[in-house]
Design an enzyme around this catalytic site. Structure first.
Site, PDB file in Angstrom:
ATOM      1  N   HIS A 156      58.861 102.887 104.758  1.00 61.28           N
ATOM      2  CA  HIS A 156      58.108 102.879 103.499  1.00 61.28           C
ATOM      3  C   HIS A 156      58.974 103.103 102.268  1.00 61.28           C
ATOM      4  CE1 HIS A 156      54.034 103.154 105.356  1.00 61.28           C
ATOM      5  NE2 HIS A 156      54.725 103.709 106.331  1.00 61.28           N
ATOM      6  N   LYS A 193      49.051 108.005  89.926  1.00 63.99           N
ATOM      7  CA  LYS A 193      49.830 107.943  91.167  1.00 63.99           C
ATOM      8  C   LYS A 193      50.721 109.169  91.154  1.00 63.99           C
ATOM      9  CE  LYS A 193      51.422 103.802  89.822  1.00 63.99           C
ATOM     10  NZ  LYS A 193      51.484 102.761  90.811  1.00 63.99           N
ATOM     11  N   ARG A 194      51.442 109.431  92.259  1.00 64.68           N
ATOM     12  CA  ARG A 194      52.374 110.553  92.237  1.00 64.68           C
ATOM     13  C   ARG A 194      53.334 110.400  91.060  1.00 64.68           C
ATOM     14  NH1 ARG A 194      52.135 114.339  96.589  1.00 64.68           N
ATOM     15  NH2 ARG A 194      53.982 115.202  95.587  1.00 64.68           N
ATOM     16  N   LYS A 239      58.669 105.766  89.438  1.00 67.30           N
ATOM     17  CA  LYS A 239      57.396 105.123  89.090  1.00 67.30           C
ATOM     18  C   LYS A 239      57.249 104.979  87.569  1.00 67.30           C
ATOM     19  CE  LYS A 239      55.084 106.875  93.259  1.00 67.30           C
ATOM     20  NZ  LYS A 239      54.539 105.732  94.014  1.00 67.30           N
ATOM     21  N   THR A 284      49.824 100.642  96.679  1.00 72.16           N
ATOM     22  CA  THR A 284      48.533 100.176  97.183  1.00 72.16           C
ATOM     23  C   THR A 284      47.448 100.383  96.130  1.00 72.16           C
ATOM     24  OG1 THR A 284      48.428 102.300  98.321  1.00 72.16           O
ATOM     25  CG2 THR A 284      48.877 100.363  99.678  1.00 72.16           C
ATOM     26  N   LYS A 304      43.887  98.440  94.684  1.00 70.65           N
ATOM     27  CA  LYS A 304      42.578  99.074  94.437  1.00 70.65           C
ATOM     28  C   LYS A 304      42.069  98.716  93.049  1.00 70.65           C
ATOM     29  CE  LYS A 304      44.109 102.559  97.565  1.00 70.65           C
ATOM     30  NZ  LYS A 304      44.937 103.756  97.706  1.00 70.65           N
TER      31      LYS A 304
HETATM   32  C1  F58 Z   1      54.740 105.062  99.944  1.00 73.69           C
HETATM   33  N1  F58 Z   1      55.560 106.107 100.455  1.00 73.69           N
HETATM   34  C2  F58 Z   1      55.523 104.088  99.097  1.00 73.69           C
HETATM   35  N2  F58 Z   1      55.927 108.252 101.116  1.00 73.69           N
HETATM   36  O1  F58 Z   1      56.170 104.787  98.044  1.00 73.69           O
HETATM   37  C3  F58 Z   1      54.562 103.053  98.538  1.00 73.69           C
HETATM   38  O2  F58 Z   1      55.249 102.090  97.831  1.00 73.69           O
HETATM   39  C4  F58 Z   1      53.798 102.399  99.678  1.00 73.69           C
HETATM   40  O3  F58 Z   1      52.790 101.579  99.181  1.00 73.69           O
HETATM   41  C5  F58 Z   1      53.158 103.439 100.564  1.00 73.69           C
HETATM   42  O4  F58 Z   1      54.139 104.358 101.022  1.00 73.69           O
HETATM   43  C6  F58 Z   1      52.485 102.837 101.776  1.00 73.69           C
HETATM   44  O5  F58 Z   1      53.340 101.979 102.427  1.00 73.69           O
HETATM   45  C7  F58 Z   1      55.097 107.354 100.525  1.00 73.69           C
HETATM   46  O6  F58 Z   1      53.977 107.632 100.142  1.00 73.69           O
HETATM   47  C8  F58 Z   1      55.712 109.561 101.185  1.00 73.69           C
HETATM   48  O7  F58 Z   1      54.878 110.104 100.511  1.00 73.69           O
HETATM   49  C9  F58 Z   1      56.540 110.345 102.158  1.00 73.69           C
HETATM   50  C10 F58 Z   1      55.791 111.589 102.541  1.00 73.69           C
HETATM   51  C11 F58 Z   1      56.628 112.478 103.416  1.00 73.69           C
HETATM   52  C12 F58 Z   1      57.973 112.784 102.825  1.00 73.69           C
HETATM   53  C13 F58 Z   1      58.707 111.540 102.446  1.00 73.69           C
HETATM   54  C14 F58 Z   1      57.889 110.638 101.558  1.00 73.69           C
END
Ligand code: F58
Length: 896
Positions: free
Chosen positions: A421, A615-616, A621, A733, A737
Site C-alpha cells: 500500500h 483524510k489523514r 497529502k 479511496t 467516495k
Molecule cells: C493507504 N495506506 C494508502 N496505510 O496511503 C492509500 O493510498 C490507499 O488508498 C490505502 O492504503 C488503501 O490501499 C495506509 O492507510 C496505513 O495506514 C498503514 C497503517 C499501519 C502503519 C503503516 C501505515
C-alpha cells in the site's frame, strides 16, 4: 412429573459434541447419536438450516424480524426487558439502540450460522483476509441496508416512540484502523459477503481504537477511544475458542531415532491466550454472512510458581494481566512504522492465532493431506503486517507436521499473496534481528533459512551478481534487520499494488530487483474500490433513491452491479433530472453545514462552494498546499478590498464564495502534521472573524474525522482535494467516495486519480501539478540548486512570519522545511498550478453561488457531476474482489 424423565434418567448423546463446525459425516453421526426425545425438542425450536426441513417455519423465526414489524417489536421489547433489564419507562435512545441492535443481530446470527455450516459442507476454497486494521464504522445502519429492513425498522421504532436516526447516532464507530488501509479491509469484507464468496477476515479486537481527536486552542489533543464502554451488540464473544500463543523462550534440537533426522523444537517462555470475537458480516441482498474474527489477548491460568512460592502472589497475577495489553491499543500511525516491541507482539499474536485456527479447520476435514491445503486456503496479506504468517505456516508444516522443507515451502508460497500500500521508505516495515530473535527465536532461524534458500536460487539464476544478492537479501546488514516486504514477496505467489500507477512504481523502484528475480508476472495490480452499499446507499439515501428510480431498479440491484450507473448518462440533458440532482446535493450540503455548526459553532452557507479535504494529515497529502492557497486567496481579497474593489466585484471577477473544509488526524508523534492542523485552525480563526469577508471565505476544521462523519461529509461536498505529491499516494479511496456522491475532484496525477480520470473523462476532473516522472529530478534540483519560492507563495510566508495568524515560531519548521530543507513534497513547484486549477474550476462553478432552486449557472457543474457518477461503476469493491478471486486466489463465489 409423570411424562418427564428426571435428569439422571435422560438418555445422553453417545458422541461428544464439540464447540467448532462439523463435517457432513460428523453431522450424520452426531444426529444418529442424539436421543429422539431430545432431537424432537431441538427440531421444534431450532432456526438453523443445518436441521433442514425439521426446523421451525420462517414466520416463527427470529429472522422474520426483518419482514415483520410485529415480530421486530416483540423481540425489541423482549430485549429491553431481559437483555437490558429496563422497561418502557426508562428506555432511552441508547437502550433503544441496544435493543434494536440485539434484535437485528439475532437475525444476522442465524444467517451467519447457516452460512458457516453451508460453507463447511460445500468444503470449497476459503479466502482469509489478514488485516491488522478493520475500520468498520457503525454496524447497525449497514445491517439494516444489507438485510433490506430499514423501512420496517424505522416504522417499528416510530411506533415504539423512537426516531431511527437518533437511535443510529447512539452507536460508536468501530474505529479499529487508521485510514485507507483499514477502511479498504472493511469494504472488502462487505464485498466478499455481498458477492457470495466464502471469505473470513482476521484481525485484532483493540479495546482502544484510533484516538479521539479534540481541537483545543487550535491544537490536536488526543483522547482515548474506549469504544466498548457499553457492550458491543454486533459481536459474538466466542470465549470457548481459545488458542495459546507463545513468545520468547528457546529452541532445542531433538534427534529422532526413527528417521535419523534432527528436529527443532521451540519452548516458549511466555504464554497468552487468543480468544475469539466474531463479527457477522452481512452481504447485500443475500443470506451469505461471512465472519470477521477478531482476537482478544487474555491471560492463561498458568501461574509463575516460582514467584508464587516466593510469596509474590500479586506479581504473579500482575504478569498475567499484562497479557491483555497486547490487544489493548491500535497503533495510531498512518504511513509510518514505529518499530515497537509491543507492535511485533501484536503481529505475531494475531498471526499465530489465525493460522492455528485455519489449520485446525483444514485438518478437521482433510486430516494431514497437506497437498490439498492450497486448494482449500488462500491467505491475503494486507500490507506486510501479517508477514510472520509466512514463517509461522512454514514452522507448523516443518516442525509440527514433519514435512520436508521444500514441500512445505511450496505449499506456503501457493497459499499467500501480498498487497503493498505504499512506496514510502518510512512506512516499510523493518524489524531488528535482535528483537525478532528474542521474541521469536525459532522464527528468526526460519527467516534465515528462507533467506538462505532464496539467495541460493538467486545465485543460481544470476551467478556472480553479488550486488544483486546483497540488494534482495531479506536481512539488512546495517543495522541488522528483517525487511518484511522482501519476506512477503519471497513467501507469496502474487504481489499487487492498489492502483495502476502505484503498481507500476513498485515494479520500477522498491521491488525492481524482485521483478528481475521472479519475473514481471508475479507482480500485478488491483485498483482499489469502495462498497456502494455504505458509500452510496447508506451515506446518500436520496441520491441512491433517485438513481434507483431512473434505472428502473426498485430493488436497488445496481448496488451489486455498479456498472449499471452508466445508464444515467441518458439523463444528462434532462432539465428536471438535473434539478432533482442538484436539490439533493444542496440538501446534503445543508446537512454538512449543520454538522459543522454542531462541532465548531461556525456558520457556513450551503450555497457557496464546499471545498473539502478530509483524510489523514500528512506532508505527502499536502494539506499545507491547500491552506497556503487559502491564505493567498484571503490576502488577495484583503488587498482588493483595500484598493476599493467591492465584495460584489470580487465575487464576479476574482473569487467565488467558498468554504474550505478540512478534517483528519495527525499521528500523535508527527510534529509537522500537527503544525499543519494548528495552522489551519489559526487561519480559520482569523478569516472567520473577519467581518469584511462575510461568506466569501470560511475555513473550518472538523474535529475527529471518522467513518460516520465521512458518511455526511462525502455527499455534502462540491469539490474534494486529492493533491498528493505525484507518486506518493498509492491509491486513495476517498477520491472514489466523493466522486460516487456527485462531487468533483481537484487532484494531482497520482494514485487512483489516474483511473478515475480515465473512467469519468478528463473534462470532469481538475488535474494539475508535476507528474511522477519529474519528481526525482525536481527534488534533486531543490537540493543542489536551491528551492525557488514563487512570488505568490512568498506573500503567504511573509504574512505568516508577520504573525497575521499568531506567533510565527509555531509555523517556522513548516516554512523552513520548504524554503531551506529541500521542499521534499514539491509545494513550491505545484503551488501556482494549484491556483490556476482553482481559477478554471471556479469559472465552471459560476460566480454567483446558487441555491436549491436556482441552478441555472450551475448547469455545467451539475452535468459534470452526473457524468462522473455515471462512470464510477468500476470503483465498486465488488469488482476488486472479483479480480482478486480470479487472478490471485483462484476461488469462485458459491451459487446461493
Ligand atoms: C493507504 N495506506 C494508502 N496505510 O496511503 C492509500 O493510498 C490507499 O488508498 C490505502 O492504503 C488503501 O490501499 C495506509 O492507510 C496505513 O495506514 C498503514 C497503517 C499501519 C502503519 C503503516 C501505515
Amino acid at each position: 412429573m409423570g411424562d418427564y424423565l428426571t435428569p439422571s434418567t435422560l438418555p445422553q448423546p453417545k458422541l461428544k459434541r464439540t464447540n467448532t463446525g462439523f463435517t457432513p459425516n460428523q453431522i450424520i453421526a452426531l444426529d444418529a447419536s442424539i436421543p429422539e426425545s431430545a432431537k424432537h425438542i431441538w427440531y421444534k425450536n431450532s432456526q438453523l438450516t443445518i436441521l433442514d426441513s425439521k426446523r421451525k417455519q420462517p414466520s416463527d423465526t427470529v429472522k422474520s424480524v426483518v419482514d415483520s414489524k410485529e415480530k421486530f417489536e416483540e423481540e425489541f421489547v423482549k430485549h429491553v426487558e431481559t437483555s437490558l433489564g429496563r422497561s418502557m419507562y426508562n428506555c432511552d435512545d441508547l437502550a433503544a439502540y441496544q435493543a434494536a441492535s440485539n434484535t437485528i443481530r439475532d437475525a444476522l446470527i442465524i444467517d451467519w450460522a447457516n452460512t458457516q455450516q453451508k460453507q463447511t459442507i460445500q468444503d470449497g476454497k476459503r479466502v482469509y483476509y489478514l488485516s491488522l486494521e478493520f475500520l468498520m464504522g457503525r454496524a447497525m445502519d449497514n445491517a439494516l441496508i444489507n438485510l433490506k429492513c430499514e423501512n420496517n425498522t424505522r416504522q417499528s421504532l416510530n411506533e415504539l416512540g423512537f426516531n431511527l436516526e437518533d437511535v443510529l447516532n447512539q452507536e460508536p464507530d468501530a474505529a479499529l484502523g487508521n485510514g485507507g488501509l483499514g477502511r479498504l479491509a472493511a469494504c472488502f469484507v462487505d464485498s466478499l459477503s455481498s458477492k457470495n464468496y466464502s471469505g473470513w477476515g482476521y484481525g485484532l479486537n483493540y479495546q482502544y481504537g484510533i484516538f479521539e481527536q479534540k481541537i483545543i486552542d487550535g491544537y490536536q489533543i488526543e483522547a482515548p477511544d474506549y469504544w466498548l464502554k457499553y457492550s458491543n451488540p454486533w459481536v459474538l464473544d466466542r470465549n470457548e475458542i481459545q488458542i495459546p500463543v507463545d513468545f520468547y523462550g528457546y529452541v532445542y534440537e531433538e534427534h529422532d531415532p526413527n528417521t535419523g533426522k534432527v528436529k527443532k523444537n521451540w519452548n516458549g517462555g511466555e504464554r497468552v491466550l487468543a480468544v475469539a470475537s466474531d463479527f457477522p458480516i452481512p452481504g447485500y441482498n443475500t443470506d451469505n454472512t461471512n465472519n470477521l474474527r477478531l482476537w482478544n489477548a487474555k491471560p492463561t491460568n498458568e501461574f509463575d510458581f516460582t514467584k508464587f512460592n516466593a510469596g509474590d502472589y500479586q506479581q504473579s497475577v500482575a504478569a498475567q494481566q499484562r497479557a491483555e495489553s497486547i490487544t489493548s491499543v491500535l497503533y495510531p500511525n498512518d504511513n509510518f512504522e514505529s518499530g515497537k516491541e509491543l507492535r511485533l507482539k501484536q503481529q505475531y499474536f494475531w498471526v499465530a492465532a489465525s493460522l492455528h485456527d485455519i489449520v485446525r479447520r483444514f485438518k478437521k476435514q482433510h486430516k494431514q493431506n497437506w497437498k490439498k491445503f492450497p486448494d482449500q486456503v488462500a491467505i491475503q496479506l494486507n500490507d506486510t503486517h501479517p508477514t510472520l504468517a509466512v514463517v509461522e505456516l512454514q514452522r507448523i508444516l516443518v516442525d509440527l507436521e514433519g514435512l520436508e522443507w521444500n514441500e512445505a515451502w511450496s505449499i506456503v508460497t501457493s497459499v499467500f499473496a501480498y498487497t503493498n500500500h505504499t512506496v514510502m521508505a518510512e512506512a516499510l516495515e523493518k524489524w531488528p534481528v535482535d528483537l525478532v530473535g528474542r521474541l521469536l527465536p525459532r522464527h528468526l532461524e526460519i527467516i534465515y533459512d528462507i533467506n538462505f534458500f532464496f539467495l541460493k536460487e538467486v545465485e543460481r539464476k544470476f551467478p556472480g551478481d553479488r550486488d544483486l544478492i546483497r540488494r534482495v537479501s531479506i536481512i539488512d546488514e546495517s543495522p541488522k534487520s528483517v525487511k518484511m516486504a522482501f519476506l512477503a514477496i519471497v513467501g507469496s505467489h502474487k504481489v499487487n499494488g492498489v492502483a495502476e500507477l502505484h503498481s507500476e512504481l513498485i515494479k520500477t523502484t522498491i521491488f525492481k530487483d524482485f521483478v528481475k528475480v521472479f519475473g514481471a508476472e508475479k507482480f500485478t495490480n488491483v485498483t482499489n474500490g469502495i462498497t456502494p452499499r455504505r458509500w452510496l446507499r447508506q451515506a446518500n439515501p436520496k441520491l441512491a433513491a433517485l438513481i434507483a428510480e431512473k434505472l428502473n431498479d426498485p430493488e436497488y440491484d445496481y448496488l451489486t452491479n455498479l456498472g449499471k450507473l452508466k445508464q444515467l448518462e441518458q439523463f444528462v440533458d434532462d432539465e428536471d433530472f438535473l434539478k432533482q440532482w442538484h436539490a439533493i446535493k444542496f440538501d446534503n450540503k445543508r446537512k454538512l453545514a449543520a454538522l459543522v455548526k454542531e462541532l465548531t459553532d461556525i456558520d457556513i452557507d450551503p450555497s457557496v462552494l464546499f471545498d473539502v479535504q478530509v483524510k489523514r494529515i500528512h506532508e505527502y497529502k499536502r494539506q499545507q498546499l491547500n491552506i497556503f492557497a487559502v491564505i493567498y486567496r484571503y490576502l488577495h481579497i484583503k488587498e482588493l478590498l483595500s484598493k476599493g474593489v467591492t465584495i460584489e466585484e470580487i465575487k464576479k471577477n476574482y473569487y467565488i464564495p467558498k468554504a474550505s473544509i478540512f478534517g483528519g488526524k495527525a499521528a500523535p508523534g508527527y510534529y509537522m502534521a500537527k503544525t499543519i492542523i494548528h495552522l489551519i485552525n489559526k487561519v480559520g480563526e482569523v478569516i472567520n472573524a473577519d467581518k469584511e469577508i462575510g461568506n466569501l471565505l470560511k475555513v473550518v476544521f472538523i474535529p475527529d474525522y471518522n467513518v460516520s462523519k465521512a458518511e455526511i461529509i462525502c455527499p455534502g461536498s462540491d469539490l474534494s482535494n486529492h493533491i498528493s505529491t505525484a507518486g506518493t499516494e498509492a491509491s486513495g479511496t476517498s477520491n472514489m467516495k466523493f466522486a460516487l456522491n456527485g462531487g468533483l475532484i481537484i487532484g494531482t496525477v497520482d494514485g487512483a486519480n489516474v483511473e478515475i480520470t480515465r473512467e469519468i473523462g478528463e473534462e470532469n476532473i481538475f488535474l494539475f501539478g508535476n507528474l511522477a516522472e519529474s519528481v526525482e529530478e525536481l527534488r534533486h534540483k531543490h537540493v543542489f540548486e536551491g528551492v525557488n519560492v514563487p512570488e505568490t507563495l512568498q506573500v503567504v510566508f511573509n504574512a505568516i512570519e508577520k504573525e497575521v495568524f499568531g506567533p510565527a515560531d509555531e509555523f517556522k519548521s513548516l516554512i523552513d522545511s520548504i524554503r531551506y530543507h529541500g521542499d521534499y513534497y514539491l509545494v513550491t513547484d505545484d503551488f501556482e498550478l494549484f491556483l490556476d486549477a482553482h481559477k478554471k474550476l471556479e469559472k465552471v462553478y459560476g460566480h454567483d453561488g446558487g441555491d436549491a432552486t436556482d441552478r441555472g449557472h450551475l448547469q455545467e457543474w451539475v452535468k459534470k457531476s452526473v457524468w462522473s457518477v455515471a462512470n464510477m461503476g468500476f470503483f465498486s469493491s465488488d469488482r476488486c474482489i472479483d479480480e482478486y478471486a480470479e487472478n490471485i486466489w483462484n476461488v469462485e463465489p458459491s451459487n446461493q
